[in-house]
Design an enzyme around this catalytic site. Structure first.
Site, PDB file in Angstrom:
ATOM      1  N   ASP A 109       0.847  -1.192   0.000  1.00 34.40           N
ATOM      2  CA  ASP A 109       0.000   0.000   0.000  1.00 34.40           C
ATOM      3  C   ASP A 109       0.890   1.252   0.000  1.00 34.40           C
ATOM      4  O   ASP A 109       1.862   1.316  -0.749  1.00 34.40           O
ATOM      5  CB  ASP A 109      -0.955  -0.071   1.209  1.00 34.40           C
ATOM      6  N   GLU A 133       0.284  -5.579  -3.528  1.00 40.13           N
ATOM      7  CA  GLU A 133      -0.771  -4.557  -3.561  1.00 40.13           C
ATOM      8  C   GLU A 133      -0.166  -3.173  -3.341  1.00 40.13           C
ATOM      9  O   GLU A 133      -0.501  -2.452  -2.401  1.00 40.13           O
ATOM     10  CB  GLU A 133      -1.852  -4.882  -2.541  1.00 40.13           C
ATOM     11  N   HIS A 273      -6.903  -6.792  -0.939  1.00 38.09           N
ATOM     12  CA  HIS A 273      -5.869  -5.765  -0.774  1.00 38.09           C
ATOM     13  C   HIS A 273      -4.975  -6.047   0.428  1.00 38.09           C
ATOM     14  O   HIS A 273      -3.752  -6.045   0.303  1.00 38.09           O
ATOM     15  CB  HIS A 273      -6.490  -4.377  -0.649  1.00 38.09           C
TER      16      HIS A 273
END
Length: 300
Positions: A109, A133, A273
């Protein structure tokens, strides 16, 4: 069947950075393996992955400013917790921790943008990068899954304040909605704890989606992401791409783009995610193998 531990990994430590206390985990000895979380999580995200790396190096996981057990910024408001401000705090913490010259980065992220940025600035100090992700290129709204597109467009509108600061949507809806399994109450409470107070304590969870490089805005973040991706798509730095199936932000054309990066190994694990909450054993084992190969190639 994977056992999902609920207890945090290691013992939290604290350092003062620019007058604020920042929390981090720092366990083991040797060359550093640095785990960096994004929004709205903390070092808690890595609790079931870090044990797989024990004995392979010094395991470091920091809580971003305003997140996890790190202090909040005051005064706070719409201009706080930008990418640039988060970077200043994190990079100062990493500098203070003296990570050495053989760093392996494990990124997710917004932690990926921060880690890719740092690696681009310290190319001779990074031995390899594992990522999942991640923010690998500027995006368009068409790249976003329809199920969450409206929510993220809302965050970037005047409705973002009530959504995030009052209703805690990022923690209460986005986080559990991007995990295949159902988190226990104890796990959710670990993620809720930094944002239990409404209002500005939750500002980081709103500033992050407003900083996402989408349709050319914000321009400074788009430029930064283009800068590090231009390096990543040509460098022979060893990479481990942990692909999530079905995934959320690395799908479609973006997944195809990432697969063009050189000197890269890929594995696929179940996850949306927050893949660490669905496939920690597979991720931990893959990163451990990646690190062993890096250390062996370096004669360590």
């Amino acid at each position: 069947m994977t056992a999902f531990g609920v207890e945090p990994y290691g013992q939290p430590k604290y350092l003062e950075i620019a007058g604020k206390r920042m929390a981090y985990i720092d366990e083991g000895k040797g060359d550093a393996i640095v785990f960096q979380h994004g929004n709205p999580t903390s070092s808690y995200l890595w609790r079931n992955i870090m044990p797989h790396l024990e004995g392979l190096g010094r395991l470091v996981a920091c809580d971003l400013i305003g997140m996890g057990a790190s202090d909040k910024l005051s005064p706070s408001g719409p201009d706080r917790y930008s990418y640039g401000e988060q970077r200043d705090f994190l990079f100062a913490l990493w500098d203070t921790l003296d990570l050495g010259d053989h760093v392996v980065l494990v990124l997710h992220d917004w932690g990926s943008a921060l880690g890719f940025d740092w690696a681009n600035q310290h190319r001779d100090r990074v031995q390899g990068i594992a990522f999942m992700e991640a923010i690998v290129t500027p995006m368009t709204w068409a790249d976003w899954p329809p199920a969450v597109r409206g929510v993220f467009q809302g965050f970037r509108s005047p409705q973002g304040e009530p959504m995030a600061l009052e209703h805690n949507i990022f923690v209460e809806r986005v986080l559990p909605g991007a995990i295949l399994r159902q988190l226990s109450d104890e796990e959710m409470n670990h993620y809720r704890r930094p944002f239990v107070n409404g209002g500005e304590d939750r500002r980081p969870t709103l500033s992050w989606p407003r900083n996402l490089p989408i349709d050319g805005e914000p321009a400074e973040v788009v430029a930064l992401v283009n800068e590090y991706r231009s390096w990543l798509e040509e460098t022979d730095m060893p990479k481990l791409f942990i692909n999530a199936e079905p995934g959320a932000i690395i799908t479609g054309r973006i997944r195809d783009y990432v697969r063009s990066w050189p000197n890269q190994t890929e594995i696929t694990v179940p996850g949306v995610h927050f893949v660490q909450e669905d496939s920690p054993e597979e991720i931990g084992a893959a990163i451990a193998q990646f690190v062993r190969q890096l250390r062996s190639a370096a004669g360590v």
